[in-house]
Scaffold this motif. Structure first.
Motif, mmCIF file in Angstrom:
data_model
loop_
_atom_site.group_PDB
_atom_site.id
_atom_site.type_symbol
_atom_site.label_atom_id
_atom_site.label_comp_id
_atom_site.label_asym_id
_atom_site.label_seq_id
_atom_site.Cartn_x
_atom_site.Cartn_y
_atom_site.Cartn_z
ATOM 1 N N SER A 23 0.840 -1.212 0.000
ATOM 2 C CA SER A 23 0.000 0.000 0.000
ATOM 3 C C SER A 23 0.874 1.261 0.000
ATOM 4 C CB SER A 23 -0.933 0.009 1.210
ATOM 5 O OG SER A 23 -0.264 0.503 2.350
ATOM 6 N N LEU A 24 2.034 1.154 0.665
ATOM 7 C CA LEU A 24 2.930 2.316 0.725
ATOM 8 C C LEU A 24 3.472 2.643 -0.674
ATOM 9 C CD1 LEU A 24 4.081 4.222 2.840
ATOM 10 C CD2 LEU A 24 6.042 2.707 3.053
ATOM 11 N N LEU A 25 3.893 1.590 -1.397
ATOM 12 C CA LEU A 25 4.401 1.813 -2.752
ATOM 13 C C LEU A 25 3.308 2.401 -3.641
ATOM 14 C CD1 LEU A 25 6.792 1.407 -4.716
ATOM 15 C CD2 LEU A 25 5.812 -0.826 -5.294
ATOM 16 N N GLY A 26 2.103 1.811 -3.549
ATOM 17 C CA GLY A 26 0.986 2.279 -4.397
ATOM 18 C C GLY A 26 0.551 3.693 -4.057
ATOM 19 N N ARG A 27 0.859 4.145 -2.816
ATOM 20 C CA ARG A 27 0.422 5.485 -2.421
ATOM 21 C C ARG A 27 1.535 6.531 -2.484
ATOM 22 N NH1 ARG A 27 -2.818 4.606 3.055
ATOM 23 N NH2 ARG A 27 -1.288 2.943 3.382
ATOM 24 N N LEU A 28 2.727 6.102 -2.881
ATOM 25 C CA LEU A 28 3.808 7.091 -3.039
ATOM 26 C C LEU A 28 3.399 8.217 -3.994
ATOM 27 C CD1 LEU A 28 6.452 7.205 -1.614
ATOM 28 C CD2 LEU A 28 7.516 5.964 -3.501
ATOM 29 N N PRO A 29 2.644 7.922 -5.065
ATOM 30 C CA PRO A 29 2.222 9.014 -5.973
ATOM 31 C C PRO A 29 1.406 10.103 -5.288
ATOM 32 C CG PRO A 29 1.859 6.894 -7.023
ATOM 33 C CD PRO A 29 2.258 6.606 -5.601
ATOM 34 N N ILE A 30 0.833 9.830 -4.097
ATOM 35 C CA ILE A 30 0.074 10.897 -3.415
ATOM 36 C C ILE A 30 0.979 12.107 -3.188
ATOM 37 C CG2 ILE A 30 -1.048 11.550 -1.225
ATOM 38 C CD1 ILE A 30 -2.005 8.692 -0.937
ATOM 39 N N GLY A 31 2.224 11.827 -2.810
ATOM 40 C CA GLY A 31 3.149 12.929 -2.521
ATOM 41 C C GLY A 31 3.956 13.383 -3.726
ATOM 42 N N SER A 146 -3.479 4.938 13.551
ATOM 43 C CA SER A 146 -2.373 5.842 13.834
ATOM 44 C C SER A 146 -1.214 5.574 12.859
ATOM 45 C CB SER A 146 -1.945 5.626 15.283
ATOM 46 O OG SER A 146 -0.739 6.215 15.506
ATOM 47 N N LEU A 147 -0.939 4.305 12.615
ATOM 48 C CA LEU A 147 0.120 3.940 11.667
ATOM 49 C C LEU A 147 -0.209 4.478 10.265
ATOM 50 C CD1 LEU A 147 2.769 2.298 11.346
ATOM 51 C CD2 LEU A 147 1.352 0.398 10.581
ATOM 52 N N GLU A 148 -1.502 4.378 9.923
ATOM 53 C CA GLU A 148 -1.950 4.911 8.635
ATOM 54 C C GLU A 148 -1.586 6.392 8.491
ATOM 55 O OE1 GLU A 148 -2.623 3.069 5.843
ATOM 56 O OE2 GLU A 148 -4.144 4.594 5.520
ATOM 57 N N SER A 149 -1.865 7.168 9.566
ATOM 58 C CA SER A 149 -1.550 8.607 9.517
ATOM 59 C C SER A 149 -0.060 8.815 9.320
ATOM 60 C CB SER A 149 -1.966 9.305 10.814
ATOM 61 O OG SER A 149 -3.288 9.015 11.097
ATOM 62 N N VAL A 150 0.738 8.001 10.030
ATOM 63 C CA VAL A 150 2.192 8.133 9.907
ATOM 64 C C VAL A 150 2.617 7.830 8.467
ATOM 65 C CG1 VAL A 150 4.408 7.168 10.638
ATOM 66 C CG2 VAL A 150 2.624 7.618 12.324
ATOM 67 N N LEU A 151 2.009 6.763 7.899
ATOM 68 C CA LEU A 151 2.383 6.379 6.528
ATOM 69 C C LEU A 151 2.046 7.495 5.543
ATOM 70 C CD1 LEU A 151 1.332 2.607 6.328
ATOM 71 C CD2 LEU A 151 3.604 3.588 6.665
ATOM 72 N N ILE A 152 0.875 8.108 5.724
ATOM 73 C CA ILE A 152 0.475 9.198 4.819
ATOM 74 C C ILE A 152 1.446 10.376 4.958
ATOM 75 C CG2 ILE A 152 -1.330 10.928 4.376
ATOM 76 C CD1 ILE A 152 -2.092 8.275 3.261
ATOM 77 N N GLU A 153 1.806 10.688 6.220
ATOM 78 C CA GLU A 153 2.786 11.776 6.419
ATOM 79 C C GLU A 153 4.097 11.440 5.717
ATOM 80 O OE1 GLU A 153 2.341 14.694 7.772
ATOM 81 O OE2 GLU A 153 0.257 14.202 8.222
ATOM 82 N N LEU A 154 4.500 10.170 5.858
ATOM 83 C CA LEU A 154 5.750 9.718 5.241
ATOM 84 C C LEU A 154 5.710 9.936 3.723
ATOM 85 C CD1 LEU A 154 8.322 8.260 6.245
ATOM 86 C CD2 LEU A 154 7.287 6.126 5.456
ATOM 87 N N VAL A 155 4.557 9.576 3.139
ATOM 88 C CA VAL A 155 4.381 9.721 1.697
ATOM 89 C C VAL A 155 4.476 11.199 1.301
ATOM 90 C CG1 VAL A 155 2.515 9.699 -0.011
ATOM 91 C CG2 VAL A 155 3.107 7.613 1.209
ATOM 92 N N PHE A 156 3.921 12.077 2.146
ATOM 93 C CA PHE A 156 3.952 13.509 1.832
ATOM 94 C C PHE A 156 5.354 14.093 1.997
ATOM 95 C CE2 PHE A 156 -0.750 13.781 2.199
ATOM 96 C CZ PHE A 156 -0.960 14.424 0.978
ATOM 97 N N ILE A 157 6.185 13.426 2.804
ATOM 98 C CA ILE A 157 7.559 13.934 2.962
ATOM 99 C C ILE A 157 8.478 13.334 1.897
ATOM 100 C CG2 ILE A 157 9.576 13.898 4.487
ATOM 101 C CD1 ILE A 157 7.514 13.981 6.833
ATOM 102 N N VAL A 158 8.358 12.005 1.716
ATOM 103 C CA VAL A 158 9.283 11.325 0.796
ATOM 104 C C VAL A 158 8.942 11.670 -0.666
ATOM 105 C CG1 VAL A 158 10.056 9.061 -0.025
ATOM 106 C CG2 VAL A 158 9.750 9.470 2.408
#
Ligand SMILES: NC(=O)c1ccc[n+]([C@@H]2O[C@H](COP(=O)([O-])OP(=O)(O)OC[C@H]3O[C@@H](n4cnc5c(N)ncnc54)[C@H](OP(=O)(O)O)[C@@H]3O)[C@@H](O)[C@H]2O)c1
Length: 530
Positions: A23-31, A146-158
């Motif tokens: 899911s993290l790889l698939g959501r990298l395009p968000i950022g 909570s982990l989900e929020s962290v992952l989304i933040e990560l995507v927005f930073i990376v």
């Protein structure tokens, strides 16, 4: 506060770790995608307005269709929606890159950006629903959200960092293509993860078409998110534009002084010779304008020449190239660019004339005096502080110059009239020849005339009279177009008679010239008759 032990417990099952990684790889395009599209369109169009419009269309497509995709997942499960998005999202981004590269019509670019947003794989929706299905009332659910929020933040930073890396190493297009690849591969991996295989559709909620989408609370929530997202989008574009502007080396203005000379008589001009001289002047000016039209310049200075105002012997191509610059300066001023075309006279310290003493002599004989660098720079300072779009800066000997341009019309004629110039210089050679003829009645008039003309020709050829063959065409003595021009000027000055450069170049000899001058001195037949 959620303890680390909870997170560890959540991530213990292998299937959970696999699902989150996919899911993290698939959501990298968000950022990545919004910023990537902004830079892609901006770098191609040099316009943050266009880049911002494309990003806005992307986000609008995303916002408008995401609830619909979510509802489709509610009603039919995630598989078909995710498969369609895994194909359509990268396809839209690839088409966008091609369209920007072409470049296609701006509306098509906006439509493709919106299509990319509309087909963004809704993995986040699936993840949150999956956590709820999987964990139910388990205390680990809070850790999962909570982990989900962290992952989304990560995507927005990376994500933006990756875009910056791609732009620095390659191009914005590469960043957008990478984003397309992550979206496609990440979604396909996510589709293969265990939770997706055992997905349960909630029958009750799936029955109505709109489900929660029709609830009043949802509409209010959408309004709040819209405002919040608008601020977010403004920041993305504003910060990027600001950073780009600050990162640019300051460009106060443009000074266009490139030229190529290829002088020759008009009949010897070819399209290639004209194009060769036009290219650095006209094409150069156009290219400089295109490269700077988005910038706010203090000046756009075009170095033109007096040749475009008065013409110049053998300089039809050069005069045309400079006339283009003069017209272009006025055109640019009409569009708000602070353009000035400077019609320089002769520069004596540096440049092409300073390097060529013969040309300097010729121009001096035509009445054009050389300006030192200091004088030219002082003139330039005055020109830059003025408001005119075209200024001539030159030093002129008006007596000689007006003799040269006695019959000039248009700008040159007006210039001479307004300068109230003196009479053309006296034909000293003619007077002296007339005196010699009167004082030496026993001598052959043609020999006296040939000796007088020979002295003028020898001075131009930098040789002595006795080395001249008086009856051979001048071109056999090595007269080229520059010398022919100089000779034409000298003969006019000495005898008040005009000889065409072409005739001097092709056929005339010293004897021919002398015969014509002698004919001028003889009284007309009507005057001779009693
Ligand atoms: N000197 C004068 O008395 C005088 C009088 C009136 C007007 N002007 C104008 O003042 C300007 C400068 O004249 P100048 O006497 O200094 O000329 P110059 O010494 O011959 O210099 C011309 C310059 O233009 C460059 N150039 C030519 N084609 C180019 C191209 N396609 N792209 C980029 N650069 C190119 C040349 O570069 P390379 O050396 O690398 O080829 C050269 O450095 C010209 O626009 C000229 O029309 C000069």
């Amino acid at each position: 506060m959620i303890s680390l032990a909870r997170y560890a417990a959540l991530l213990r099952p292998r299937e959970m770790r696999q699902t989150i990684a996919a899911s993290l790889l698939g959501r990298l395009p968000i950022g990545m995608t919004g910023l990537g599209i902004l830079l892609l369109v901006q770098s191609a169009s040099q316009s943050f307005a266009r880049g911002g419009a494309a990003t806005a269309c992307y986000v609008i497509g995303l916002a408008a269709v995401a609830p619909v995709l979510g509802r489709l997942i509610d009603r039919h499960g995630p598989r078909s929606t995710l498969v369609a998005c895994a194909i359509a999202f990268p396809a839209a981004l690839i088409a966008l890159v091609v369209a920007v590269h072409e470049p296609a019509h701006p509306l098509l670019i906006l439509a493709l950006a919106a299509a990319a947003g509309a087909t963004f794989p809704p993995i986040t929706v699936c993840m949150r629903t999956y956590f709820r299905h999987r964990l139910g009332d388990d205390p680990l659910l809070a850790a999962a959200y909570s982990l989900e929020s962290v992952l989304i933040e990560l995507v927005f930073i990376v994500g933006p960092m990756l875009v910056a890396l791609f732009v620095a190493l390659a191009s914005p297009a590469t960043a957008v293509m990478f984003s397309a690849g992550c979206g496609c591969i990440g979604t396909l991996l996510f589709l293969g993860s265990p939770p997706l295989r055992g997905w349960r559709i909630e029958a009750g909620r799936a029955r109505s078409l709109l489900g929660p989408l029709g609830e009043r609370g949802f509409i209010a929530l959408s309004g709040v998110i819209l405002c919040y997202s608008a601020a977010f989008g403004l920041l993305e574009i504003g910060i990027t534009a600001y950073a780009t502007e600050r990162g640019k080396p300051a460009l106060a203005g443009v000074l266009h002084a490139a030229m190529v000379l290829d002088d020759g008589v008009f009949t010897a001009m070819t399209p290639e010779r004209v194009a060769g001289v036009l290219r650095p002047k006209a094409h150069g000016a156009l290219a400089l304008h295109r490269a700077t039209e988005q910038l706010s310049l203090d000046f756009f200075l075009l170095f033109s020449s007096i040749a475009s105002l008065t013409g110049g012997v053998g300089q039809s191509n050069y005069a045309a190239a400079n006339a283009f610059l003069d017209g272009f300066a006025h055109f640019l001023r009409g569009r708000g660019v602070p353009a000035i075309s400077v019609n320089w006279g002769v520069l004596s310290d540096s440049g092409v004339v300073a390097r060529n003493p013969a040309l300097m002599r010729l121009l001096r004989d035509q009445g054009m005096r050389g300006m030192s660098d200091e004088e030219a720079l002082a003139g330039l300072g005055m020109i830059l502080s003025g408001t005119a779009g075209q200024v001539a800066c030159m030093k002129i000997d008006w007596d000689l110059f007006s003799a040269e341009l006695a019959a000039a019309s248009g700008f040159a004629g007006d210039l001479l009239k307004s300068a109230r110039v003196a009479q053309p210089s006296k034909a000293r050679g003619l007077l002296s020849l007339a005196e010699q003829l009167a004082e030496n009645p026993g001598k052959s008039p043609i020999e006296l005339a040939e000796s007088s003309v020979g002295a003028v020709v020898a001075a131009v050829l930098r040789t002595s009279v006795d080395r001249l063959e008086l009856r051979r065409p001048l071109n056999a003595a090595g007269v080229d177009s520059l010398m022919a021009t100089e000779l034409s000027v000298a003969l006019f000055r000495e005898y008040g008679l005009r000889f065409s450069v072409l005739d001097l170049l092709r056929t005339l000899s010293v004897a021919d010239v002398a015969a014509r001058i002698l004919a001028k001195l003889k009284p007309a037949p009507a005057e001779r008759s009693p």
